[in-house]
Each structure stands twice: as C-alpha cells, then as structure tokens.
Design a protein around this motif. Structure first.
Motif, PDB file in Angstrom:
ATOM      1  N   HIS A 133       0.810  -1.272  -0.102  1.00 35.04           N
ATOM      2  CA  HIS A 133      -0.022  -0.111  -0.026  1.00 35.04           C
ATOM      3  C   HIS A 133       0.742   1.196   0.025  1.00 35.04           C
ATOM      4  O   HIS A 133       1.923   1.326   0.626  1.00 35.04           O
ATOM      5  N   LYS A 134       0.358   2.377  -0.727  1.00 33.78           N
ATOM      6  CA  LYS A 134       0.898   3.562  -0.470  1.00 33.78           C
ATOM      7  C   LYS A 134       0.154   4.314   0.695  1.00 33.78           C
ATOM      8  O   LYS A 134      -0.897   4.762   0.454  1.00 33.78           O
ATOM      9  N   VAL A 135       0.719   4.347   1.779  1.00 35.50           N
ATOM     10  CA  VAL A 135       0.118   5.054   3.029  1.00 35.50           C
ATOM     11  C   VAL A 135       0.996   6.219   3.547  1.00 35.50           C
ATOM     12  O   VAL A 135       2.115   6.044   3.536  1.00 35.50           O
ATOM     13  N   ARG A 136       0.330   7.280   3.770  1.00 38.59           N
ATOM     14  CA  ARG A 136       0.932   8.471   4.310  1.00 38.59           C
ATOM     15  C   ARG A 136       0.122   9.128   5.281  1.00 38.59           C
ATOM     16  O   ARG A 136      -0.838  10.023   4.982  1.00 38.59           O
ATOM     17  N   ARG A 137       0.158   8.553   6.533  1.00 40.17           N
ATOM     18  CA  ARG A 137      -0.935   8.911   7.477  1.00 40.17           C
ATOM     19  C   ARG A 137      -0.401   9.216   8.933  1.00 40.17           C
ATOM     20  O   ARG A 137       0.444   8.367   9.356  1.00 40.17           O
ATOM     21  N   ILE A 138      -0.875   9.921   9.483  1.00 37.92           N
ATOM     22  CA  ILE A 138      -0.565  10.386  10.975  1.00 37.92           C
ATOM     23  C   ILE A 138      -1.802  10.274  11.820  1.00 37.92           C
ATOM     24  O   ILE A 138      -2.727  11.199  11.480  1.00 37.92           O
ATOM     25  N   THR A 139      -1.726   9.815  12.673  1.00 37.45           N
ATOM     26  CA  THR A 139      -3.044   9.638  13.542  1.00 37.45           C
ATOM     27  C   THR A 139      -2.536  10.282  14.999  1.00 37.45           C
ATOM     28  O   THR A 139      -1.682   9.810  15.622  1.00 37.45           O
ATOM     29  N   VAL A 140      -3.354  11.176  15.627  1.00 41.25           N
ATOM     30  CA  VAL A 140      -3.220  11.927  16.622  1.00 41.25           C
ATOM     31  C   VAL A 140      -4.319  11.605  17.817  1.00 41.25           C
ATOM     32  O   VAL A 140      -5.579  12.030  17.335  1.00 41.25           O
ATOM     33  N   VAL A 141      -4.040  10.817  18.809  1.00 41.45           N
ATOM     34  CA  VAL A 141      -5.383  10.411  19.785  1.00 41.45           C
ATOM     35  C   VAL A 141      -5.026  11.376  21.015  1.00 41.45           C
ATOM     36  O   VAL A 141      -4.033  11.310  21.578  1.00 41.45           O
ATOM     37  N   SER A 201      -6.945  13.545  24.642  1.00 42.76           N
ATOM     38  CA  SER A 201      -7.732  12.999  25.473  1.00 42.76           C
ATOM     39  C   SER A 201      -9.373  13.549  25.243  1.00 42.76           C
ATOM     40  O   SER A 201     -10.381  13.019  25.910  1.00 42.76           O
ATOM     41  N   LYS A 202      -9.450  14.675  24.379  1.00 40.64           N
ATOM     42  CA  LYS A 202     -10.726  14.832  24.164  1.00 40.64           C
ATOM     43  C   LYS A 202     -11.272  14.568  22.650  1.00 40.64           C
ATOM     44  O   LYS A 202     -12.436  14.252  22.298  1.00 40.64           O
ATOM     45  N   ARG A 203     -10.321  14.645  21.620  1.00 44.42           N
ATOM     46  CA  ARG A 203     -10.774  14.298  20.269  1.00 44.42           C
ATOM     47  C   ARG A 203      -9.561  13.649  19.646  1.00 44.42           C
ATOM     48  O   ARG A 203      -8.409  13.469  20.132  1.00 44.42           O
ATOM     49  N   MET A 204      -9.795  12.915  18.521  1.00 45.40           N
ATOM     50  CA  MET A 204      -8.601  12.426  17.840  1.00 45.40           C
ATOM     51  C   MET A 204      -8.808  12.909  16.209  1.00 45.40           C
ATOM     52  O   MET A 204      -9.948  13.493  15.758  1.00 45.40           O
ATOM     53  N   ALA A 205      -7.498  13.063  15.932  1.00 48.15           N
ATOM     54  CA  ALA A 205      -7.271  13.479  14.381  1.00 48.15           C
ATOM     55  C   ALA A 205      -6.553  12.534  13.392  1.00 48.15           C
ATOM     56  O   ALA A 205      -5.789  11.777  13.955  1.00 48.15           O
ATOM     57  N   VAL A 206      -7.103  12.622  12.327  1.00 44.59           N
ATOM     58  CA  VAL A 206      -6.219  11.620  11.316  1.00 44.59           C
ATOM     59  C   VAL A 206      -6.045  12.866  10.124  1.00 44.59           C
ATOM     60  O   VAL A 206      -6.681  13.207   9.487  1.00 44.59           O
ATOM     61  N   PHE A 207      -4.590  12.640   9.820  1.00 45.69           N
ATOM     62  CA  PHE A 207      -3.960  13.397   8.555  1.00 45.69           C
ATOM     63  C   PHE A 207      -3.628  12.212   7.518  1.00 45.69           C
ATOM     64  O   PHE A 207      -2.661  11.497   7.914  1.00 45.69           O
ATOM     65  N   ASP A 208      -4.263  12.218   6.356  1.00 47.83           N
ATOM     66  CA  ASP A 208      -4.007  11.251   5.376  1.00 47.83           C
ATOM     67  C   ASP A 208      -3.708  12.124   3.936  1.00 47.83           C
ATOM     68  O   ASP A 208      -4.513  12.608   3.564  1.00 47.83           O
ATOM     69  N   ASP A 209      -2.366  12.061   4.189  1.00 46.93           N
ATOM     70  CA  ASP A 209      -1.908  12.924   2.912  1.00 46.93           C
ATOM     71  C   ASP A 209      -1.910  12.286   1.660  1.00 46.93           C
ATOM     72  O   ASP A 209      -1.572  12.821   0.509  1.00 46.93           O
ATOM     73  N   ALA A 210      -2.571  11.117   1.574  1.00 43.88           N
ATOM     74  CA  ALA A 210      -2.740  10.349   0.286  1.00 43.88           C
ATOM     75  C   ALA A 210      -4.281  10.824  -0.314  1.00 43.88           C
ATOM     76  O   ALA A 210      -4.512  10.485  -1.407  1.00 43.88           O
ATOM     77  N   GLU A 211      -4.948  11.420   0.690  1.00 38.46           N
ATOM     78  CA  GLU A 211      -6.265  11.877   0.145  1.00 38.46           C
ATOM     79  C   GLU A 211      -6.282  13.227  -0.712  1.00 38.46           C
ATOM     80  O   GLU A 211      -5.195  13.784  -0.421  1.00 38.46           O
ATOM     81  N   GLY A 212      -7.137  13.298  -1.408  1.00 37.93           N
ATOM     82  CA  GLY A 212      -6.889  14.463  -2.470  1.00 37.93           C
ATOM     83  C   GLY A 212      -7.277  15.740  -1.700  1.00 37.93           C
ATOM     84  O   GLY A 212      -6.179  16.523  -1.403  1.00 37.93           O
ATOM     85  N   THR A 213      -8.370  16.150  -1.162  1.00 32.81           N
ATOM     86  CA  THR A 213      -8.835  17.427  -0.866  1.00 32.81           C
ATOM     87  C   THR A 213      -9.067  17.229   0.899  1.00 32.81           C
ATOM     88  O   THR A 213      -8.695  17.946   1.665  1.00 32.81           O
ATOM     89  N   GLU A 214      -9.629  16.100   1.179  1.00 29.49           N
ATOM     90  CA  GLU A 214     -10.101  15.907   2.566  1.00 29.49           C
ATOM     91  C   GLU A 214      -9.041  15.319   3.432  1.00 29.49           C
ATOM     92  O   GLU A 214      -9.225  14.136   3.844  1.00 29.49           O
TER      93      GLU A 214
END
Ligand SMILES: NC(=O)c1ccc[n+]([C@@H]2O[C@H](COP(=O)([O-])OP(=O)(O)OC[C@H]3O[C@@H](n4cnc5c(N)ncnc54)[C@H](O)[C@@H]3O)[C@@H](O)[C@H]2O)c1
Length: 354
Positions: free
Chosen positions: A234-242, A244-257
C-alpha cells in the motif's frame, strides 16, 4: 504596492545540486518563484544534466561544483543529492559563504550535523533542512489545534509512511522516510522525546533495513509510533493523533479531505458502581475542516528564499535538522541492539509563534 516593492528587489540567486527524482521538484519551484532565480544546476551525472538543460534553459548546467561555488553573485545552494553527499556539499557551500538548504536527512552522522550548525552560526549563514511537513498546511492546522487544546492532552501519535519503493542503497528506510514523521511529530507536540527504540529487518539488501517500527516516549507519558517501509503493497502517508478530548487523522494520500477530526474519546468516572458506569465511551461527529490547499514544497522553497532575504532563522533550521539526526542515530543504535530503548538528551526547539 507591496508586490511592486517585492519584485523591485534583486532576486535570490540559487544553485541546485542534485537533479534526481526529487531535485526536479525543487528546480521547478525555484524556477517559478518570482523572487528567486535558478542560476545553476549541478549534478555528477551528465545524462541528468542534459535532461535538466532542456527543462531549465535559463540555468547553467555543470558537473563542476567548484565552478558553482566560485560564482560571487550566487546567494544560496540547495542540495538534493544523495544523503551521503549532504555533509561534504553543505560544508563546502558554507565555507564559500553561501546560504544553504539541505534535503532531509540533514546528514548521516551527528558529528557532521554539529559541524554544519557550528559553521553556519560562525559565518552567519542561513542553514535550513527540508523537513517538508513542517510547511504542510494540515500539519500547521494540527499544531494550532493541539496548542489550543482542541484535542485535549495528546496521549499518543502513530504514523505510517509505507509503499513499494524507492529502495535506496546509501541509507535505510528509517533514515530515508522517518525524518518526515519525527520532524512533524516534534513540531506538532512542541516536545522532544526522552527515549527512542526501533526494530527492523533487511529483506532486500544485506545490512539495509527495508522496514522499521520505531517508538518515541515523551516526558508527559505521550508516545509516538512510526512505521516506515519501502516494501509494502500500500501507499500510505498517514498520521493519527489521539487526544484526551478528540482524535485527528491526517491522510496525505487523500486528495482534498486530508484532515478528519473525530469527536471520540473515553472518560473515566469516579465512585461508580459498575465498570460500564466507570468508563464512558463517546462516539461523536466527524468533522472535515476546510484547509486552503497549497503545495508544501512551494511554501518550503518560499520560506528559504524569505530567510535568505531577511536573514531570519528558518522554521526547520540546522538545529532542527540536527535534532532529528540525533533521534535517527539513537533509533539506529536501538535497531542494532534489537530494540533496546536508547535515551536521548535533546534541547527542545524554541517555541515559535503559531
Ligand atoms: N522532502 C521530500 O519529500 C523528499 C522526497 C524524496 C527525496 N528527498 C531527498 O532528496 C535527496 C535526493 O533524493 P532523490 O530521490 O532525488 O535521489 P536521486 O538518486 O534520484 O537523485 C540524486 C541526484 O544527486 C546526484 N548526486 C549525487 N551525488 C552528487 C554530488 N556529490 N554532486 C552533485 N550531484 C550528486 C545524482 O547524480 C542524482 O542525480 C535525498 O536526500 C532524499 O532524501 C526528499
């Protein structure tokens, strides 16, 4: 008015050294920036130079680095040669009085990084490293959110930077790929790790790790896990931040979102009767913030040009490059001892305004 003033100033004269797969992107950007002029392209491979001459007819192409450095009109040298050559090329450029940008990893030895940082300071030269993600609009947004407490306390981060290729010979997957994850995690968390560990294997070439799983621990109990590989389907370029209140996923392989914020988490109650009452899981909405798109490499190149002009310290300066090299060297030691944790003693970056 500002534009007129900006364009009236002499353009920053830049030489690019190393016009391979990545150097071409740097050449394109410096050739397009209105306040820069790509004057020289240098590479030891005449075939690559011949191709460069067709694409960038305004630049002088040469295999002779000495000729480039002897140009008194030249302001800055941008180095995108193989990592092994970074130190020698960067050192010569600093000694010749030029400002210097070096692709990641800054160098392959801590002592070499220390020497470059010292030389740049002694000669008041700009030294910047290509930690591209520190200029990525999504990473900047995430850092702002973390600083503002929108995710709560960051509990842990994990990243994946994997695909099939590019297999390199003079550095392993850790040194080739992890500088992006290490630099962006330190940048977002405003912290440096206390210890590092890593395990990996050499499947394709003897003695060069193709896949590495690396961990960083922080003083506030936050953890970061980095998986890098050039041997993956797979080509994956992803960083997940967990947080205590919310979680975030940065997916650089996505086009705009590219960024998703998950309003999810767990709360632990006190004085409850049952386990179900004690641990409450929250499944809230998923938000996709609008982030104005811009090519991170363009922003990075513009920042270097701005720093050359204003004599400001770059965001990803030599110290930043050296910090990441120290972490990579510690991870490399851990790799050789089959994953034993290695303590790192790092000075955090000064906190710059958001
Ligand atoms: N920021 C990023 O996202 C990113 C992405 C890819 C590569 N890179 C970095 O860019 C650099 C180059 O990577 P690449 O993929 O373009 O490699 P590459 O092998 O395709 O190109 C390297 C080029 O440098 C030339 N070269 C080597 N030694 C030289 C020397 N002493 N003098 C002049 N030219 C020399 C080679 O002939 C070649 O043309 C590496 O440091 C790599 O880590 C950064």
């Amino acid at each position: 008015m500002t534009d007129e003033l900006t364009t009236a100033r002499p353009r920053v004269r830049v030489a690019l050294v190393g016009i391979g797969a990545w150097g071409r992107n740097l050449a394109r950007n410096y050739a397009q920036l209105p306040d820069a002029e790509l004057c020289w392209i240098c590479d030891t491979d005449p075939g690559r130079l011949a191709e460069a001459a067709r694409h960038f007819p305004d630049a002088v192409c040469t295999t002779d680095y000495g000729q480039v450095l002897a140009d008194p009109q030249l302001d800055a040298v941008v180095i995108a040669a193989s990592a092994q050559a970074h130190f020698t090329l960067g050192r010569r450029a600093l000694l010749a009085g030029k400002d210097v940008f070096i692709e990641k990893p800054l160098v392959l030895e801590v002592a070499d990084g220390e020497e470059l940082v010292r030389l740049a300071a002694e000669r008041a030269r700009v030294l910047m490293v290509g930690h591209l993600l520190e200029y990525h609009p999504v990473v900047l947004r995430l850092r702002d959110m973390i600083r503002a407490g929108e995710l709560g306390r960051v509990l842990y981060v994990y990243s994946q930077r994997v695909n099939l290729g590019t297999v390199r010979q003079d550095e392993n997957a850790l040194w080739s790929l992890a500088p992006h994850d290490i630099s962006s995690i330190l940048f977002m968390l405003d912290q440096v790790p206390t210890d590092v560990s890593a395990r990996g294997q050499c499947y394709v070439q003897r003695g060069i790790e193709d896949v590495v799983f690396m961990n960083m621990n922080f003083a506030d109990r936050a953890m970061a896990h980095i998986h890098v590989s050039w041997l993956d389907p797979h080509k994956v370029r992803r960083i997940t931040v967990v947080g205590s209140k919310r979680m975030a996923v940065f997916d650089d392989a996505e086009g705009t979102e590219k960024l998703r914020i998950y309003d999810k988490g767990a709360t632990v109650g006190e004085e409850c009767n049952t386990f179900a009452e004690t641990v409450g899981l929250r499944f809230g909405d998923i938000r996709i913030p609008h982030i104005k798109s811009a090519e991170p490499l363009r922003l990075e190149c513009q920042h270097f040009v701005d720093c050359v002009r204003s004599r400001a310290q770059p965001v990803s300066d030599g110290q930043d490059g050296l910090r990441v090299v120290r972490i990579l060297a510690a991870a490399q030691r851990s790799l050789k001892s089959n994953g034993d944790p290695v303590t790192v003693d790092l000075v955090p970056a000064p906190r710059v305004a958001a």
